[in-house]
Design a protein around this motif. Sequence first.
Motif, PDB file in Angstrom:
ATOM      1  N   PRO A 155       0.806  -1.221   0.000  1.00  0.00           N
ATOM      2  CA  PRO A 155       0.000   0.000   0.000  1.00  0.00           C
ATOM      3  C   PRO A 155       0.839   1.270   0.000  1.00  0.00           C
ATOM      4  O   PRO A 155       1.960   1.296   0.513  1.00  0.00           O
ATOM      5  CB  PRO A 155      -0.810  -0.118   1.297  1.00  0.00           C
ATOM      6  CG  PRO A 155      -0.032  -1.039   2.169  1.00  0.00           C
ATOM      7  CD  PRO A 155       0.654  -1.998   1.251  1.00  0.00           C
ATOM      8  N   LEU A 156       0.278   2.317  -0.588  1.00  0.00           N
ATOM      9  CA  LEU A 156       0.838   3.661  -0.524  1.00  0.00           C
ATOM     10  C   LEU A 156      -0.110   4.455   0.369  1.00  0.00           C
ATOM     11  O   LEU A 156      -1.202   4.839  -0.045  1.00  0.00           O
ATOM     12  CB  LEU A 156       0.935   4.286  -1.916  1.00  0.00           C
ATOM     13  CG  LEU A 156       1.611   5.653  -2.010  1.00  0.00           C
ATOM     14  CD1 LEU A 156       3.074   5.565  -1.594  1.00  0.00           C
ATOM     15  CD2 LEU A 156       1.503   6.215  -3.418  1.00  0.00           C
ATOM     16  N   GLU A 157       0.294   4.674   1.621  1.00  0.00           N
ATOM     17  CA  GLU A 157      -0.615   5.217   2.633  1.00  0.00           C
ATOM     18  C   GLU A 157      -0.354   6.684   2.925  1.00  0.00           C
ATOM     19  O   GLU A 157       0.781   7.085   3.176  1.00  0.00           O
ATOM     20  CB  GLU A 157      -0.466   4.423   3.936  1.00  0.00           C
ATOM     21  CG  GLU A 157      -0.873   2.973   3.832  1.00  0.00           C
ATOM     22  CD  GLU A 157      -0.710   2.227   5.153  1.00  0.00           C
ATOM     23  OE1 GLU A 157      -0.047   2.771   6.061  1.00  0.00           O
ATOM     24  OE2 GLU A 157      -1.240   1.116   5.270  1.00  0.00           O
ATOM     25  N   PHE A 158      -1.407   7.465   2.913  1.00  0.00           N
ATOM     26  CA  PHE A 158      -1.327   8.854   3.344  1.00  0.00           C
ATOM     27  C   PHE A 158      -1.164   8.877   4.857  1.00  0.00           C
ATOM     28  O   PHE A 158      -1.884   8.195   5.581  1.00  0.00           O
ATOM     29  CB  PHE A 158      -2.600   9.605   2.953  1.00  0.00           C
ATOM     30  CG  PHE A 158      -2.635  11.029   3.427  1.00  0.00           C
ATOM     31  CD1 PHE A 158      -1.891  12.009   2.780  1.00  0.00           C
ATOM     32  CD2 PHE A 158      -3.415  11.399   4.517  1.00  0.00           C
ATOM     33  CE1 PHE A 158      -1.923  13.337   3.218  1.00  0.00           C
ATOM     34  CE2 PHE A 158      -3.455  12.712   4.963  1.00  0.00           C
ATOM     35  CZ  PHE A 158      -2.704  13.684   4.300  1.00  0.00           C
ATOM     36  N   THR A 193      10.298  -1.941  -9.571  1.00  0.00           N
ATOM     37  CA  THR A 193       8.843  -2.131  -9.527  1.00  0.00           C
ATOM     38  C   THR A 193       8.212  -1.412  -8.336  1.00  0.00           C
ATOM     39  O   THR A 193       7.007  -1.155  -8.339  1.00  0.00           O
ATOM     40  CB  THR A 193       8.474  -3.623  -9.496  1.00  0.00           C
ATOM     41  OG1 THR A 193       9.057  -4.246  -8.338  1.00  0.00           O
ATOM     42  CG2 THR A 193       8.981  -4.328 -10.750  1.00  0.00           C
ATOM     43  N   VAL A 194       9.015  -1.061  -7.315  1.00  0.00           N
ATOM     44  CA  VAL A 194       8.512  -0.198  -6.235  1.00  0.00           C
ATOM     45  C   VAL A 194       8.097   1.143  -6.830  1.00  0.00           C
ATOM     46  O   VAL A 194       7.031   1.691  -6.520  1.00  0.00           O
ATOM     47  CB  VAL A 194       9.585   0.012  -5.143  1.00  0.00           C
ATOM     48  CG1 VAL A 194       9.110   1.048  -4.119  1.00  0.00           C
ATOM     49  CG2 VAL A 194       9.915  -1.301  -4.447  1.00  0.00           C
ATOM     50  N   GLY A 195       8.928   1.673  -7.719  1.00  0.00           N
ATOM     51  CA  GLY A 195       8.631   2.931  -8.387  1.00  0.00           C
ATOM     52  C   GLY A 195       7.442   2.828  -9.319  1.00  0.00           C
ATOM     53  O   GLY A 195       6.643   3.773  -9.431  1.00  0.00           O
ATOM     54  N   VAL A 196       7.313   1.689 -10.000  1.00  0.00           N
ATOM     55  CA  VAL A 196       6.169   1.473 -10.892  1.00  0.00           C
ATOM     56  C   VAL A 196       4.868   1.589 -10.098  1.00  0.00           C
ATOM     57  O   VAL A 196       3.927   2.290 -10.497  1.00  0.00           O
ATOM     58  CB  VAL A 196       6.258   0.090 -11.581  1.00  0.00           C
ATOM     59  CG1 VAL A 196       4.983  -0.198 -12.370  1.00  0.00           C
ATOM     60  CG2 VAL A 196       7.483   0.028 -12.496  1.00  0.00           C
ATOM     61  N   GLU A 197       4.820   0.931  -8.949  1.00  0.00           N
ATOM     62  CA  GLU A 197       3.612   0.962  -8.121  1.00  0.00           C
ATOM     63  C   GLU A 197       3.341   2.361  -7.572  1.00  0.00           C
ATOM     64  O   GLU A 197       2.182   2.810  -7.526  1.00  0.00           O
ATOM     65  CB  GLU A 197       3.735  -0.052  -6.989  1.00  0.00           C
ATOM     66  CG  GLU A 197       3.733  -1.503  -7.455  1.00  0.00           C
ATOM     67  CD  GLU A 197       3.935  -2.484  -6.313  1.00  0.00           C
ATOM     68  OE1 GLU A 197       3.835  -2.059  -5.145  1.00  0.00           O
ATOM     69  OE2 GLU A 197       4.192  -3.671  -6.586  1.00  0.00           O
ATOM     70  N   ILE A 198       4.381   3.048  -7.154  1.00  0.00           N
ATOM     71  CA  ILE A 198       4.212   4.412  -6.634  1.00  0.00           C
ATOM     72  C   ILE A 198       3.580   5.310  -7.686  1.00  0.00           C
ATOM     73  O   ILE A 198       2.610   6.035  -7.424  1.00  0.00           O
ATOM     74  CB  ILE A 198       5.567   4.996  -6.174  1.00  0.00           C
ATOM     75  CG1 ILE A 198       6.060   4.290  -4.905  1.00  0.00           C
ATOM     76  CG2 ILE A 198       5.459   6.501  -5.924  1.00  0.00           C
ATOM     77  CD1 ILE A 198       7.472   4.683  -4.485  1.00  0.00           C
ATOM     78  N   LEU A 238       3.435   7.070   2.680  1.00  0.00           N
ATOM     79  CA  LEU A 238       4.420   6.040   2.995  1.00  0.00           C
ATOM     80  C   LEU A 238       4.212   4.838   2.091  1.00  0.00           C
ATOM     81  O   LEU A 238       3.119   4.266   2.040  1.00  0.00           O
ATOM     82  CB  LEU A 238       4.285   5.598   4.464  1.00  0.00           C
ATOM     83  CG  LEU A 238       4.353   6.693   5.529  1.00  0.00           C
ATOM     84  CD1 LEU A 238       4.283   6.070   6.924  1.00  0.00           C
ATOM     85  CD2 LEU A 238       5.598   7.555   5.380  1.00  0.00           C
ATOM     86  N   LYS A 239       5.262   4.467   1.363  1.00  0.00           N
ATOM     87  CA  LYS A 239       5.229   3.242   0.553  1.00  0.00           C
ATOM     88  C   LYS A 239       5.657   2.116   1.466  1.00  0.00           C
ATOM     89  O   LYS A 239       6.833   1.973   1.807  1.00  0.00           O
ATOM     90  CB  LYS A 239       6.163   3.376  -0.651  1.00  0.00           C
ATOM     91  CG  LYS A 239       6.228   2.132  -1.540  1.00  0.00           C
ATOM     92  CD  LYS A 239       4.870   1.719  -2.084  1.00  0.00           C
ATOM     93  CE  LYS A 239       5.013   0.574  -3.106  1.00  0.00           C
ATOM     94  NZ  LYS A 239       3.705   0.026  -3.492  1.00  0.00           N
ATOM     95  N   VAL A 253       6.588  11.081  -1.217  1.00  0.00           N
ATOM     96  CA  VAL A 253       6.520   9.659  -0.885  1.00  0.00           C
ATOM     97  C   VAL A 253       7.804   9.253  -0.170  1.00  0.00           C
ATOM     98  O   VAL A 253       8.902   9.492  -0.677  1.00  0.00           O
ATOM     99  CB  VAL A 253       6.331   8.783  -2.139  1.00  0.00           C
ATOM    100  CG1 VAL A 253       6.409   7.292  -1.772  1.00  0.00           C
ATOM    101  CG2 VAL A 253       5.000   9.083  -2.823  1.00  0.00           C
ATOM    102  N   CYS A 254       7.664   8.677   1.011  1.00  0.00           N
ATOM    103  CA  CYS A 254       8.794   8.094   1.740  1.00  0.00           C
ATOM    104  C   CYS A 254       8.713   6.582   1.617  1.00  0.00           C
ATOM    105  O   CYS A 254       7.691   5.991   1.982  1.00  0.00           O
ATOM    106  CB  CYS A 254       8.754   8.488   3.216  1.00  0.00           C
ATOM    107  SG  CYS A 254       8.993  10.241   3.526  1.00  0.00           S
ATOM    108  N   VAL A 255       9.752   5.975   1.102  1.00  0.00           N
ATOM    109  CA  VAL A 255       9.771   4.518   0.975  1.00  0.00           C
ATOM    110  C   VAL A 255      10.204   3.907   2.302  1.00  0.00           C
ATOM    111  O   VAL A 255      11.331   4.115   2.756  1.00  0.00           O
ATOM    112  CB  VAL A 255      10.713   4.057  -0.155  1.00  0.00           C
ATOM    113  CG1 VAL A 255      10.716   2.524  -0.241  1.00  0.00           C
ATOM    114  CG2 VAL A 255      10.298   4.667  -1.486  1.00  0.00           C
TER     115      VAL A 255
END
Length: 416
Positions: free
Chosen positions: A26-29, A164-169, A43-44, A305-307
């Motif tokens: 998830p990419l969470e606010f 692929t982390v970047g792709v999802e973001i 937050l990724k 976005v903070c990974v």
Amino acid sequence: MNTTTPHTLDFKSATERLKNVVKRTPLEFNAGLSSFYNANIYLKREDLQIVRSYKLRGAYNKISSLPQELLVNGVVCASAGNHAQGVAYSCKKLGIKGVIFMPEITPKQKVKQTYMFGGENVEVVLVGDTFDDCLKEALAYSAEKKATFIPPFDDEKVIEGQATVGVEIFEDLPDLDMVVMPVGGGGLASGVSAYLKTVKPDVKLIGVEPLGAPSMVTAMEHGGPYTLDEIDRFVDGAAVKRIGHITYEYCKELLDQMHLIPEGKICTTILKLYNEDAIVVEPAGALSIAALDQLKDQITGKTVVCVVSGGNNDIERMQEIKEKSLLFEGLKHYFIVRFPQRPGALKLFVNEVLGPQDDITRFEFIKKTNRENGPALVGIELSNKNDYASLLQRMKDFKFEIIELNQDQTLFEYLV
């Protein structure tokens, strides 16, 4: 790096290859961070990945891309923990043998997790004090047994998987302004940066390293990978003595900034995430969020976005994490105190020198044969760092001779 280099990474194929293997995290606010920094902070959550870190992406992408004839003798890797778990999971998933070299200081939790994910398909060998030590042993084993070495970061296929982390973001938040990423070996930062600069050239990309292991910053200062003589191994997921050649080239050209974060600040961030958001992160996983203080003037009104790279934190480390945080925040201080040779000196110290909110967290006489008048090691925890000056003044007023151990690193390490 020239503009064609990122296209050597096949982002589409990697995404397809990993589709049914990794979890789309998830990419969470985060409302608290967003309010505090007057920005939109997301937050990724790679700490929620199957192996609790992003490392599975690169490991599986690399191993599953190998021709069958190279897998006959199995694979071998060196890792401080998270890459090991990614390789172990991949070995079990693909039905191949893996031998995993890890530093002797690797938290037990990470070793157990590696066995859990790999099962009978993996063997773990603990050797050396740092990642670089076990890397040497792993490479020697690979050559002797003709097993294929799976690099933790300095490899195009590994970088491609981390991308692929970047792709999802980008798919989840195309209007982002900045991405903040931890840098250990540089694989994550290389892959994410290569993809995002391709699809959104104006995005700001920030790399973050622990202050005690500045391998990428040092490489950039020297114009290429440079071996550090010593590193602080505390942030074990991001503590390497030497950055990779491939990752250096990617990061040098694609990252807009590099920041160094003190280990104590990282510890404070770990505790805040746990207490305020019920998020459990390892030290490397807290790096990107710990960097926000240094970026606060740049991110006002921005979408950031903070990974969060991993959540493999050993509960046994929590006391050390709390201690480092208190020291960094100026709330914990250690002294050698020589008590005046008069009756009631210790009682005077407790009743008159200590503030009403101060606690003694450690007390021991250094000379065991002179407990009445000899020097004592005293640890004091304050409720407010601004109380420190008045504490020192009271010690002076009541004639207590002291040495401030926080100011003397050699004595501190020896006695504390």
